[in-house]
Design a protein around this motif. Structure first.
Motif, short mmCIF file in Angstrom:
data_model
loop_
_atom_site.label_atom_id
_atom_site.label_comp_id
_atom_site.label_asym_id
_atom_site.label_seq_id
_atom_site.Cartn_x
_atom_site.Cartn_y
_atom_site.Cartn_z
N ASP A 137 0.84 -1.20 0.00
CA ASP A 137 0.00 0.00 0.00
C ASP A 137 0.88 1.26 0.00
O ASP A 137 0.61 2.21 -0.72
N VAL A 138 1.93 1.25 0.79
CA VAL A 138 2.87 2.39 0.81
C VAL A 138 3.52 2.53 -0.56
O VAL A 138 3.67 3.63 -1.08
N LEU A 139 3.89 1.41 -1.16
CA LEU A 139 4.46 1.43 -2.51
C LEU A 139 3.50 2.11 -3.49
O LEU A 139 3.92 2.96 -4.29
N ARG A 140 2.23 1.78 -3.42
CA ARG A 140 1.23 2.39 -4.31
C ARG A 140 1.21 3.91 -4.13
O ARG A 140 1.25 4.66 -5.11
N VAL A 141 1.20 4.37 -2.89
CA VAL A 141 1.17 5.81 -2.63
C VAL A 141 2.45 6.47 -3.16
O VAL A 141 2.39 7.52 -3.82
N LEU A 142 3.59 5.85 -2.92
CA LEU A 142 4.85 6.43 -3.40
C LEU A 142 4.91 6.48 -4.92
O LEU A 142 5.40 7.45 -5.50
N ARG A 143 4.42 5.46 -5.59
CA ARG A 143 4.42 5.45 -7.06
C ARG A 143 3.53 6.57 -7.60
O ARG A 143 3.84 7.19 -8.60
N GLU A 144 2.39 6.81 -6.93
CA GLU A 144 1.45 7.85 -7.37
C GLU A 144 2.00 9.25 -7.11
O GLU A 144 1.81 10.14 -7.94
N THR A 145 2.63 9.46 -5.97
CA THR A 145 3.03 10.81 -5.57
C THR A 145 4.47 11.16 -5.89
O THR A 145 4.79 12.33 -6.05
N HIS A 146 5.34 10.17 -5.97
CA HIS A 146 6.78 10.41 -6.20
C HIS A 146 7.33 9.33 -7.13
O HIS A 146 8.14 8.49 -6.71
N PRO A 147 6.93 9.33 -8.38
CA PRO A 147 7.30 8.24 -9.28
C PRO A 147 8.79 8.14 -9.59
O PRO A 147 9.25 7.09 -10.03
N ALA A 148 9.57 9.18 -9.33
CA ALA A 148 11.00 9.12 -9.63
C ALA A 148 11.78 8.28 -8.62
O ALA A 148 12.85 7.76 -8.92
N ALA A 149 11.25 8.13 -7.41
CA ALA A 149 11.96 7.35 -6.38
C ALA A 149 11.95 5.87 -6.75
O ALA A 149 10.91 5.31 -7.09
N GLN A 150 13.10 5.24 -6.70
CA GLN A 150 13.21 3.81 -6.94
C GLN A 150 12.94 3.08 -5.62
O GLN A 150 13.59 3.35 -4.62
N VAL A 151 11.97 2.17 -5.63
CA VAL A 151 11.58 1.46 -4.41
C VAL A 151 12.01 0.01 -4.49
O VAL A 151 11.70 -0.69 -5.46
N VAL A 152 12.75 -0.42 -3.46
CA VAL A 152 13.15 -1.81 -3.32
C VAL A 152 12.43 -2.36 -2.10
O VAL A 152 12.57 -1.83 -1.00
#
Length: 123
Positions: free
Chosen positions: A63-78
């Motif tokens: 769920d946090v990943l979803r929010v981060l992708r929507e609001t800050h798409p440039a951040a690479q999430v591992v």
């Protein structure tokens, strides 16, 4: 080496150990223990990389990943997890995670554990 890493994990000892290792190699590290802290931290100062635990006390890491992708798409999430499965790894990649890593990780090696992305590709 430079860059900002946001480390999101509810295990304080894990955060301390991994933060120390990342700082030792020259990275700046911010820490968060919950999903809400992670979302707030990214809003204040967008990191280059987010290391995000799958199991957090207040929100699911996906769920946090979803929010981060929507609001800050440039951040690479591992995604990081000690509880996941190959299905969870595939779902995290589908939702936009750059990679998926199983904990515990041998932090002194050049690669942290086995990569979910490469494991998923082999199956």
């Amino acid at each position: 080496m430079s860059g900002l890493v946001l480390l999101v994990d509810d295990d304080g000892t894990f955060r301390t150990v991994l933060s120390s290792e990342l700082e030792r190699i020259g990275l700046a590290v911010e820490r968060a223990g919950t999903g809400e802290e992670a979302i707030a931290a990214v809003a204040k100062r967008e990191p280059d990389v987010v290391l995000l635990d799958l199991e957090l006390p207040d929100r699911n890491g996906l769920d946090v990943l979803r929010v981060l992708r929507e609001t800050h798409p440039a951040a690479q999430v591992v995604m990081l997890t000690g509880h996941g499965s190959i299905d969870t790894a595939i779902e995290a990649i589908r939702r936009g995670a750059f990679d998926y890593v199983a904990k515990p990780c041998p932090w002194t090696s050049s690669r942290c554990g086995s990569s979910g992305r490469s494991s998923a590709a082999r199956s």
